[in-house]
Design an enzyme around this catalytic site. Structure first.
Site, PDB file in Angstrom:
ATOM      1  N   GLN C 236      32.338  -4.245 -45.325  1.00 23.27           N
ATOM      2  CA  GLN C 236      33.026  -5.179 -46.215  1.00 23.27           C
ATOM      3  C   GLN C 236      34.276  -4.538 -46.812  1.00 23.27           C
ATOM      4  OE1 GLN C 236      28.855  -6.910 -47.844  1.00 23.27           O
ATOM      5  NE2 GLN C 236      30.594  -7.702 -48.966  1.00 23.27           N
ATOM      6  N   ARG C 383      25.856 -11.221 -53.523  1.00 24.91           N
ATOM      7  CA  ARG C 383      26.583 -12.455 -53.764  1.00 24.91           C
ATOM      8  C   ARG C 383      26.886 -12.666 -55.243  1.00 24.91           C
ATOM      9  NH1 ARG C 383      26.474 -17.438 -49.878  1.00 24.91           N
ATOM     10  NH2 ARG C 383      28.273 -18.502 -50.716  1.00 24.91           N
ATOM     11  N   CYS C 384      27.414 -11.623 -55.868  1.00 22.42           N
ATOM     12  CA  CYS C 384      27.861 -11.772 -57.251  1.00 22.42           C
ATOM     13  C   CYS C 384      28.812 -10.629 -57.518  1.00 22.42           C
ATOM     14  CB  CYS C 384      26.702 -11.680 -58.220  1.00 22.42           C
ATOM     15  SG  CYS C 384      25.987 -10.044 -58.333  1.00 22.42           S
ATOM     16  N   GLU C 759      30.697 -16.584 -55.275  1.00 22.63           N
ATOM     17  CA  GLU C 759      29.503 -16.011 -55.876  1.00 22.63           C
ATOM     18  C   GLU C 759      28.984 -16.807 -57.055  1.00 22.63           C
ATOM     19  OE1 GLU C 759      31.213 -12.137 -56.299  1.00 22.63           O
ATOM     20  OE2 GLU C 759      30.525 -11.612 -54.294  1.00 22.63           O
TER      21      GLU C 759
END
Lengths: 284, 164, 805
Positions: C236, C383-384, C759
């Site tokens: 990522q 996912r945050c 997110e």
């Protein structure tokens, strides 16, 4: 996840299968759809030097319905069960149960024979077959014999089938009345937290006879004659259902796993069984 | 080491022959021997459906099938469903309705959806959700996948009616 | 001329710029199975790597015998820590300032830890050889509970000097990692001690895992002839990986090319550096051949970065009327065997101190104790943004508990405590400056949309019916109002391994008026190739369909910190807009020259520069681009290119209002989500279709986390949730339909006002689902029950409340 190496065989008749089983003994296993066995092999929890694929063996498929006598070849898939209109008319509980097994792709591969023969307490068909009082046909070096589903399961993955035998078909007599298969699971693709198969016959406003079996609540499927007896000659009212549930709960022995602790499983088993009885009675 | 097997399969209409160890999984044979990298390996325990292909008319999770089991079979992968010049309806509706994000589940998803619409050309939303329950997606929340499949069904049925 | 007849609206539509529900360009490949993921890469002579992993959670490694494995035909090498030590690669730095074993060095600290790396001709031989490596272990006491770990005599990290400071200050126990504090502790305690109403609760956010459908993997290829290393992988943050690879290996950075190909979902799992990447590189250097390593699902779940595992002890105080006066939180954070959190260096607990949420809380304090245990390392932002889900869940639970104590409606309690629109930019008690918001408008819209008052009436009737024995199902209304903090971040505050968290965009306009733009980020499904082109289309007047977006190849893309924490739009999106503006500024000069007027006499209009007051005289961007390459323009360099590196002045603060309506079967613990409404405000909306998709996906991950997904261990440290049978990922069947909605409050400091959205639904979704479960039992006195709310835990709530009696 890579399985250990093995030799692969695809015999075309039962004699060929049995010859291989005799030759390799413990080192050989038959495989139907493979959806229980292959993941175990990939995890190297099952090492099978000689793998015998049954897909080409003649005479293992097909569903025949002769009056109330029903015969299901071992290689019949869950998808075949679901698609068979005659079977759905004669014994609708099979479709009801099969639709609650795994997912569409797995049902295309998973077979009735594999499901009942494997001895996995999580499988749904063993309990169902005990409820229906099915007979399993086993063919081995000494010929053919039948074993009642109710006598087949000894412990987890341990059954009355010997290493040299192949389970070739499942047969039972369809009963009049109502039946239901209820299953609680965490999601599609999961084994049962608790599942119950119920079949009962009605005479007027009373239940003439009942058969009750439960899935994944012990190391073997649990057919509970006491639970069935508790419903017989009753109007299947709340007190009779409670008696049947109490009897069934006395026969199960669930263990704790990720689905929950024993106390929860016992409670849910009672709820699911109650629902299955009510549903079967409504259909009777 | 066991002998290698002589495997003959028809994949996307092409006859293929090769030698493989019996333990080779169909997904790897497709991906690594035949360079059909559309189907993917996601979970390896037959839960996620990213490896879904069609074998002899059945939706199959190819991570849970040995290549020997598929010997002699007719196989269709995502690569056989459409071509750049003639996309499959599902390939179009998935794009139209945003039925994919990272794309990893998509080949298995579309291949399964293709078979689902053969099984049931006019499904309800509930039937689509039940019929697609063998395929996991981590990105979309399924809502647009369901929408894409229903749209494809409508288009295919519309084309059918127009033809009749 | 076509241009003459095109209306301005047509020209705007033709651009497919900001606000357009443009279809995704990526999908053409993906729908045909033509994505290119790591495991699709096949290089000549490529070898396969596979790990020997520890079956024990804590054990001494007495010996490793590789002889039998080496003797297997096709095995090329078996690496152990002893082989890596001369290269100083047996340990590696983590993103959190700690270090982590690449291969077991004397002991193992969690089940699944990497012990040896087998390199073989193919994946089959490698797997066989793994079975042949003999490791002699001596089991040690296992610590899986962080509270126990802080009391235990058992030393987990023998490599750390006793009593020495860690990366984030003093350690007060051998299993302690850090204490990190923010806010005014004394003032907060004073307010709470003298408050009219105080509630205290332990809120646990359980350990889970991002579990993207594609696992992690890499292909390393060392070209010994020209000394260049190429590394393909599920990264990522590819540029950071290049820098780290260079620092670790000693290979100069220009000789390393890192490529992130298509990534099959990341969700934070693919931010960190894993032993598999390092071992692949070493193996390629050792063998001179390309080496592929792709983990399986069990390895992914057991050994790569987990998320959450925060025990949050909270106190919140208020007046009798419900005005919140103070918030106190102490977190015991279970980091596992190594502190491998992905957080900016300065923030070992990430942005957890956003935990005052959307509320105007005058004084607050947060203290976070990081603790070592015998579990896998990680602590990534699943996912945050960094630890923001934990913060949002904490405050949204505390609000609900406070509402119970006050006997108030939880929606009303939120309303009276929201930061008011006129307070923005708002300085929070824990040090953040919220950029913009209009919470009351969003909340009212949400409650009106779901028919909140009617739902509450129905719920009350249901409770009565339940008490009368007419139903066994209760109804929960799960409320959630969240404020995210994304877009890390100002370089002065935020860095990863010393790299400032800016991001970048480089644009080249081609002579014929099409373009390529490259960014420092990398899409994992977010659709960057689609949406960044939309930003550029609006900024430059070149149609999005004529712009290629490229990311992930460090040889071609400008340096950037990558994609996580919803930072792509806030940071790289801003860089893109600003680079576009540089293009436009030069184009303006060219246009003026071509029109033979002064620069100030022309103005930008959609896809062209027009003469002010005489719009029939214009030069399109296409004409301008051509001129940039074929005309000698006095005082202007040829070409039309721009680069922008963007250091954001502040984070962005997306927010949203979610409502979940759920039926709960008291007897079986099963649930049925009847309705889910999600209103998101992510500032300027770039592509509504993509936003909606992000919300659906984030909510479904929230559903999974809240309702069943966990990484669980037994007392011996065995991971109990290593396959997708037990690690809950809902199918289409268990997933509801969602209703999405929005308000639009632009960020005042972002060039196009965008805030990021990917997110938000996970941050706001988890409390909405969890609050629905809690709310169903509120009438029976339930204050707090830990997630995940799977069947048996919901049943346990009912059982504990006596509802089965």
């Amino acid at each position: 996840m890579i399985p250990a190496p093995f030799d692969y065989y695809r015999p075309t008749d039962i004699a060929g299968v049995i010859a291989l089983l005799e030759e390799h003994g413990d080192d050989a296993r038959v495989m139907a759809g493979g959806h229980s066995l292959i993941p175990m092999m990939k995890l190297r929890m099952a090492e099978i030097p000689h793998l015998i694929d049954l897909q080409d063996v003649a005479g293992l498929g097909g569903i025949t319905i002769d009056g109330s006598e029903i015969r299901i070849g071992a290689m019949t898939t869950q998808a075949d069960l679901i698609d068979h209109e005659g079977l759905a008319a004669a014994a609708p509980i099979l479709r009801e149960a099969a639709l609650q097994i795994a997912d569409p792709q797995v049902r295309y591969m998973g077979t009735v024979g594999g499901n009942v023969a494997n001895g996995d307490p999580g499988n749904d068909m063993p309990g169902l077959m005990q409820c229906l009082d099915a007979q399993f046909t086993l063919v081995g070096p000494d010929g053919e014999r039948t074993v009642a589903a109710r006598d087949f399961y000894e412990a987890a993955y341990m059954t009355a089938r010997t290493d040299e035998e192949v389970l070739t078909c499942v047969s039972f007599t369809a009963q009049p009345g109502g039946a239901a298969y209820e299953k609680q699971k965490r999601k599609i693709g999961d084994y049962a937290t608790a599942a119950a198969a119920v079949q009962l016959t009605r005479e007027g406003s009373t239940c003439a006879a009942a058969s009750i079996a439960m899935t994944n609540l012990s190391d073997v499927p649990v057919w509970s004659p006491a639970a069935g007896a508790a419903l017989a000659d009753t109007p299947v009212d709340d007190s009779a259902i409670k008696a049947a549930v109490d009897a069934a709960l006395a026969d199960i022995d669930p263990t704790e796993d990720n689905r929950g602790p024993v106390k929860f499983k016992r409670h849910v088993a009672g709820v699911i069984l109650t629902r299955a009885i009510k549903s079967a009675w409504a259909r009777a | 080491m066991p002998d290698k097997m002589h495997i003959k399969v028809t994949v996307n209409g092409q006859d293929e022959e090769f030698l493989a160890e019996p333990r080779e999984l169909l997904i790897y044979a497709l991906r690594e021997r035949l360079n059909l990298t559309g189907p993917h390996v996601g979970c390896e325990t037959s839960h996620c459906g990213a490896c879904t292909v069609i074998v002899n008319g059945k939706s199959v999770k190819s991570c849970t099938m040995f290549v020997g089991q598929a010997n002699g079979a007719e196989i269709t992968t995502i690569e056989g469903l459409g071509s750049p010049d003639a996309l499959h309806v599902l390939q179009e509706t998935f794009r139209e309705h945003h039925g994919l994000q990272c794309g990893f589940c998509t080949p298995g998803m579309i291949t399964r959806a293709h078979k689902l619409l053969e099984e049931n050309p006019n499904p309800t939303e509930e039937e689509v959700r039940f019929g697609m329950a063998g395929n996991l997606c981590r990105c979309t929340g399924y809502q647009n996948i369901v929408k894409s499949i229903l749209a494809a069904a409508a288009q295919m049925n519309g084309a059918q009616e127009a033809a009749e | 001329m076509k241009d003459e007849v095109e209306s301005r609206d047509d020209r705007v539509a033709n651009l497919k710029g900001l606000g357009s529900a443009r279809k995704r360009v990526e999908d053409v490949r993906f729908t045909q199975g033509k994505g290119n993921y790591v495991d699709d890469i096949k290089l000549p002579g490529m070898l396969h790597g596979d790990f020997v992993r520890s079956p024990y959670a804590h054990a001494r490694v007495k010996s490793i015998n590789i002889d039998a494995a080496m003797a297997l035909d096709g095995v090329v090498a078996v690496l152990t820590a002893k082989d890596l030590e001369p290269l100083s690669l047996h340990w590696m730095p983590t993103l959190a300032g700690d270090k982590q074993m690449v291969l077991a060095d004397g002991k193992v600290l969690f089940q699944g830890q990497e012990v040896a790396f087998v390199v073989a001709r193919d994946r089959y031989v490698a797997a066989d050889a793994v079975e042949l490596v003999e490791v002699d272990y001596e089991e040690l006491p296992v610590l899986t509970d962080p509270f126990e770990a802080m009391k235990s005599d058992t030393v987990l990290r023998e490599d750390l000097e006793d009593g020495a400071d860690g990366a984030h200050g003093p350690r007060r126990h051998h299993n302690h990692i850090f204490l990190w504090e923010e806010g005014d502790k004394a003032a907060t305690e004073e307010v709470i001690d003298s408050a009219e109403v105080v509630v205290e609760e332990m809120v646990y956010y359980h350990r889970t895992h991002p579990c993207p459908l594609e696992t992690c993997g890499a292909v390393a290829s060392m070209d010994k002839v020209n000394g260049k290393l190429t590394l393909y992988g599920t990264f990522q943050a590819p540029h950071v990986v290049r820098t780290v690879a260079s620092l670790l290996s000693g290979i100069e950075e220009h000789n390393i090319r890192v490529v992130s190909p298509d990534i099959g979902g990341g969700f934070g799992n693919k931010v960190g550096v894993y032993p598999g990447y390092v071992c692949s590189i070493v193996a390629s250097i050792v063998t001179g051949l390309p080496v592929k390593w792709v983990e399986d699902r069990m390895e992914n779940l057991m050994a790569t970065a987990f998320a959450r595992d925060y025990w949050m002890q909270g106190k919140i105080s208020a007046t009798k009327e419900g005005k919140i006066t103070g918030l106190h939180c102490h977190v015991t954070a279970d980091h596992g065997a190594f502190d491998a959190c992905a957080d900016p260096t300065k923030y070992p607990a990430g942005f957890f101190h956003i935990c005052t949420g959307s509320y105007d809380i005058p004084v607050a304090y947060v203290g976070v104790d990081g603790v070592y245990t015998n579990k896998a390392p990680g602590g990534v932002a699943y996912r945050c943004s960094f630890r923001v889900t934990e913060a949002a869940y904490f405050i949204e639970r505390m609000i609900e508990v406070l509402a119970m104590e006050l006997n108030m409606d939880a929606a009303e309690l939120r309303r009276i405590n929201f930061i008011r629109k006129e307070q923005f930019p708002y300085q929070s008690a824990l040090g953040w400056e919220y950029d913009s918001g209009d919470y009351h408008t969003a909340w009212d819209k949400a409650l009106t949309s779901v028919g909140y008052d009617d739902l509450r009436r129905e719920q009350a009737e249901r409770v009565e019916a339940f008490k009368r024995g007419e139903t066994r199902k209760l109804m929960g209304i799960g409320l959630s109002f969240f404020t995210e903090i994304v877009g890390a971040g100002p370089v002065k505050n935020c860095d990863i391994l010393g790299m400032g968290m800016f991001d970048s965009c480089e644009i080249r306009i081609h002579p014929t008026g099409s373009a390529i733009a490259r960014l420092g980020t990398i899409s994992q499904g977010q659709g960057h190739a689609t949406t960044f082109a939309q930003i550029l289309a609006t900024e430059t007047g070149i149609p999005a369909d004529s712009i290629t977006i490229e990311e992930g190849d460090t040889d071609t893309a400008p340096y950037g910190l990558g994609t996580y924490g919803s930072r792509s739009t806030p940071v790289a999106g801003a860089a893109t807009a600003l680079a576009g503006r540089k293009i436009r500024a030069k184009a303006q000069m060219i246009a003026a020259y071509l029109l033979e007027v002064h620069d100030d006499d022309v103005e930008f209009d959609v896809d062209r520069f027009v003469l002010k007051g005489a719009p029939e005289r214009f030069k399109t961007m296409k004409e301008i681009a051509y001129a940039a390459y074929n005309q000698a323009i006095p005082g202007i360099e040829p070409g039309l290119e721009a680069v922008s590196y963007y250091d954001p002045p502040n984070m962005t603060y997306p927010f949203g209002a979610y409502v979940c309506v759920m039926d709960v079967d008291v007897d079986t613990g099963t649930t049925d989500i009847r309705q889910f409404y999600a209103l998101d405000d992510c500032g300027t909306r770039i592509n509504p279709m993509v936003i909606e998709g992000q919300v659906h996906g984030g909510l479904t991950e929230a559903l999974a986390i809240a309702m069943g997904q966990e990484i669980a261990y037994d007392d011996l440290g065995n991971c109990k949730t290593g396959t997708l049978m037990d690690f809950f990922i809902p199918t289409a069947w268990e997933t509801p339909n969602y209703v999405t909605d929005h308000t639009e409050t632009p960020s005042p400091h972002h060039p196009i006002g965008a805030k990021g959205v990917g997110e938000s639904p996970n941050v706001g979704g988890v409390p909405a689902f969890s609050n629905a479960v809690h709310d169903a039992f509120r009438a029976f006195g339930l204050r707090q029950a830990h997630m995940p709310h799977d069947h048996w835990r919901i049943w346990q709530i009912a059982n504990d409340l006596g509802l089965h009696d």
